[in-house]
Design an enzyme around this catalytic site. Sequence first.
Site, PDB file in Angstrom:
ATOM      1  N   LYS A   1      -7.343  -6.482   0.279  1.00  0.00           N
ATOM      2  CA  LYS A   1      -7.080  -7.732  -0.449  1.00  0.00           C
ATOM      3  C   LYS A   1      -6.625  -8.829   0.508  1.00  0.00           C
ATOM      4  CE  LYS A   1      -3.934  -5.753  -3.026  1.00  0.00           C
ATOM      5  NZ  LYS A   1      -3.988  -4.379  -2.463  1.00  0.00           N
TER       6      LYS A   1
ATOM      7  N   ARG B   1       0.459  -6.626 -10.745  1.00  0.00           N
ATOM      8  CA  ARG B   1       0.370  -5.195 -10.461  1.00  0.00           C
ATOM      9  C   ARG B   1       0.758  -4.359 -11.659  1.00  0.00           C
ATOM     10  NH1 ARG B   1       0.843  -5.930  -4.520  1.00  0.00           N
ATOM     11  NH2 ARG B   1       0.652  -3.904  -3.541  1.00  0.00           N
TER      12      ARG B   1
ATOM     13  N   ARG C   1      -3.533   0.472   9.834  1.00  0.00           N
ATOM     14  CA  ARG C   1      -3.226  -0.964   9.705  1.00  0.00           C
ATOM     15  C   ARG C   1      -2.207  -1.404  10.751  1.00  0.00           C
ATOM     16  NH1 ARG C   1      -1.969  -3.769   4.024  1.00  0.00           N
ATOM     17  NH2 ARG C   1      -0.221  -2.315   3.898  1.00  0.00           N
TER      18      ARG C   1
ATOM     19  N   ARG D   1       3.636  -1.513   9.573  1.00  0.00           N
ATOM     20  CA  ARG D   1       4.582  -1.735   8.477  1.00  0.00           C
ATOM     21  C   ARG D   1       5.292  -0.426   8.134  1.00  0.00           C
ATOM     22  NH1 ARG D   1       1.511  -4.983   3.807  1.00  0.00           N
ATOM     23  NH2 ARG D   1       2.633  -3.451   2.575  1.00  0.00           N
TER      24      ARG D   1
ATOM     25  N   ARG E   1       2.718   5.111  -2.855  1.00  0.00           N
ATOM     26  CA  ARG E   1       2.185   3.836  -3.336  1.00  0.00           C
ATOM     27  C   ARG E   1       0.876   4.040  -4.082  1.00  0.00           C
ATOM     28  NH1 ARG E   1       1.825   1.274   2.124  1.00  0.00           N
ATOM     29  NH2 ARG E   1       0.991  -0.613   1.185  1.00  0.00           N
TER      30      ARG E   1
HETATM   31  P1  ADP Z   1      -0.306  -3.814   0.017  1.00  0.00           P
HETATM   32  O1  ADP Z   1      -1.156  -4.989   0.385  1.00  0.00           O
HETATM   33  O2  ADP Z   1      -0.358  -2.745   1.039  1.00  0.00           O
HETATM   34  O3  ADP Z   1      -0.536  -3.332  -1.359  1.00  0.00           O
HETATM   35  P2  ADP Z   1       1.775  -5.728  -0.477  1.00  0.00           P
HETATM   36  O4  ADP Z   1       2.205  -6.534   0.677  1.00  0.00           O
HETATM   37  O5  ADP Z   1       0.905  -6.384  -1.489  1.00  0.00           O
HETATM   38  O6  ADP Z   1       1.161  -4.373   0.076  1.00  0.00           O
HETATM   39  O7  ADP Z   1       3.041  -5.148  -1.227  1.00  0.00           O
HETATM   40  C1  ADP Z   1       4.036  -4.435  -0.537  1.00  0.00           C
HETATM   41  C2  ADP Z   1       5.115  -4.021  -1.519  1.00  0.00           C
HETATM   42  O8  ADP Z   1       5.700  -5.203  -2.106  1.00  0.00           O
HETATM   43  C3  ADP Z   1       4.654  -3.194  -2.704  1.00  0.00           C
HETATM   44  O9  ADP Z   1       4.609  -1.800  -2.410  1.00  0.00           O
HETATM   45  C4  ADP Z   1       5.739  -3.517  -3.731  1.00  0.00           C
HETATM   46  O10 ADP Z   1       6.938  -2.814  -3.456  1.00  0.00           O
HETATM   47  C5  ADP Z   1       6.008  -4.995  -3.472  1.00  0.00           C
HETATM   48  N1  ADP Z   1       5.183  -5.889  -4.287  1.00  0.00           N
HETATM   49  C6  ADP Z   1       4.297  -6.808  -3.834  1.00  0.00           C
HETATM   50  N2  ADP Z   1       3.698  -7.442  -4.853  1.00  0.00           N
HETATM   51  C7  ADP Z   1       4.207  -6.905  -5.995  1.00  0.00           C
HETATM   52  C8  ADP Z   1       3.980  -7.123  -7.390  1.00  0.00           C
HETATM   53  N3  ADP Z   1       3.082  -8.026  -7.833  1.00  0.00           N
HETATM   54  N4  ADP Z   1       4.691  -6.364  -8.263  1.00  0.00           N
HETATM   55  C9  ADP Z   1       5.591  -5.470  -7.849  1.00  0.00           C
HETATM   56  N5  ADP Z   1       5.850  -5.202  -6.572  1.00  0.00           N
HETATM   57  C10 ADP Z   1       5.170  -5.916  -5.634  1.00  0.00           C
HETATM   58  P1  ADP Z   2      -4.374  -4.880   1.228  1.00  0.00           P
HETATM   59  O1  ADP Z   2      -3.962  -6.319   1.357  1.00  0.00           O
HETATM   60  O2  ADP Z   2      -5.246  -4.624   0.043  1.00  0.00           O
HETATM   61  O3  ADP Z   2      -3.213  -3.948   1.288  1.00  0.00           O
HETATM   62  P2  ADP Z   2      -5.424  -5.167   3.953  1.00  0.00           P
HETATM   63  O4  ADP Z   2      -6.255  -6.386   3.890  1.00  0.00           O
HETATM   64  O5  ADP Z   2      -4.100  -5.248   4.606  1.00  0.00           O
HETATM   65  O6  ADP Z   2      -5.289  -4.524   2.463  1.00  0.00           O
HETATM   66  O7  ADP Z   2      -6.301  -4.013   4.641  1.00  0.00           O
HETATM   67  C1  ADP Z   2      -5.764  -2.720   4.856  1.00  0.00           C
HETATM   68  C2  ADP Z   2      -6.279  -2.198   6.194  1.00  0.00           C
HETATM   69  O8  ADP Z   2      -7.686  -1.907   6.093  1.00  0.00           O
HETATM   70  C3  ADP Z   2      -6.149  -3.180   7.352  1.00  0.00           C
HETATM   71  O9  ADP Z   2      -5.880  -2.441   8.511  1.00  0.00           O
HETATM   72  C4  ADP Z   2      -7.523  -3.861   7.416  1.00  0.00           C
HETATM   73  O10 ADP Z   2      -7.843  -4.296   8.734  1.00  0.00           O
HETATM   74  C5  ADP Z   2      -8.438  -2.733   6.993  1.00  0.00           C
HETATM   75  N1  ADP Z   2      -9.608  -3.178   6.211  1.00  0.00           N
HETATM   76  C6  ADP Z   2      -9.684  -4.208   5.336  1.00  0.00           C
HETATM   77  N2  ADP Z   2     -10.915  -4.284   4.773  1.00  0.00           N
HETATM   78  C7  ADP Z   2     -11.622  -3.242   5.298  1.00  0.00           C
HETATM   79  C8  ADP Z   2     -12.972  -2.779   5.123  1.00  0.00           C
HETATM   80  N3  ADP Z   2     -13.823  -3.370   4.266  1.00  0.00           N
HETATM   81  N4  ADP Z   2     -13.348  -1.695   5.836  1.00  0.00           N
HETATM   82  C9  ADP Z   2     -12.500  -1.062   6.684  1.00  0.00           C
HETATM   83  N5  ADP Z   2     -11.224  -1.460   6.894  1.00  0.00           N
HETATM   84  C10 ADP Z   2     -10.789  -2.535   6.209  1.00  0.00           C
END
Ligand code: ADP
Ligand code: ADP
Length: 216
Positions: free
Chosen positions: A18, A93, A128, A161, A172
Amino acid sequence: MCDDRMRIILLGPPGAGKGTQAERLAARYNIPTISTGAMIRAEIRDGSELGKQTKKYIDEGQLVPDSIIMSIVESRLSKPDCAKGFILDGIPRTIPQAQKLDEMQIEPYTVLNIAVGDDEIVKRLGGRRVCATCGATYHETFNPPAKKGVCDACGETLSIRPDDAEETILKRLAVYHEQTEPLIAYYEKAGKLINILSEGGVEETAAAVQAALEVE
Ligand code: ADP
Ligand code: ADP
Ligand code: ZN
């Protein structure tokens, strides 16, 4: 969809990509990305009251309570830069968060559901690497920086992270299936859902996202 009112919700499991797609969309359409995860990590780094309240949830891989999240989102969306559109990265979420957004009348909006299986998620999150300074995201093998361990954009050292530890990744994912996945049906029923298959790489996924938005 009219470009100057581009409102996009990016839905999908943690690590689906995302944030990676949000970076591209934000640059392409010149609209801000709103990431509650990134905003909360900044609060934790600053040691603010909000950071103290939310740290335990993030560390444990649990969701931050809806009331805290939605007050952050509501105040962010009221800023003038959101008037021309925005990208919600990882919001909502939970069903109550989606209902609250609908009460806020952000219509029209499009939900892009980035679909990735659990095994691939573990690989994506396991590799990541992030830049805490500018927010750029990389992957050790799938999307590496030009120089290992160094941010292409700003030259800072990349880090892992803490919530990308394997044990927390699995937690998660369980939280995702239980609390976030029901949103797929919620938005499908509302006629707003577009599924993006993301088994391919970053570029292939970006092309699928672009194609989906051009049809809108
Ligand atoms: P990822 O992209 O790996 O899913 P995020 O940066 O979006 O991670 O979120 C990291 C953490 O922040 C989540 O595991 C949760 O604890 C919190 N968080 C982020 N967005 C939300 C949301 N919309 N609702 C609840 N918790 C959230
Ligand atoms: P989210 O915001 O949903 O948690 P990220 O954008 O941080 O996801 O991506 C999670 C990990 O996967 C990062 O290390 C990113 O570089 C990698 N990644 C993102 N899109 C792809 C894809 N289409 N194929 C393989 N790896 C990806
Ligand atoms: Zn950087």
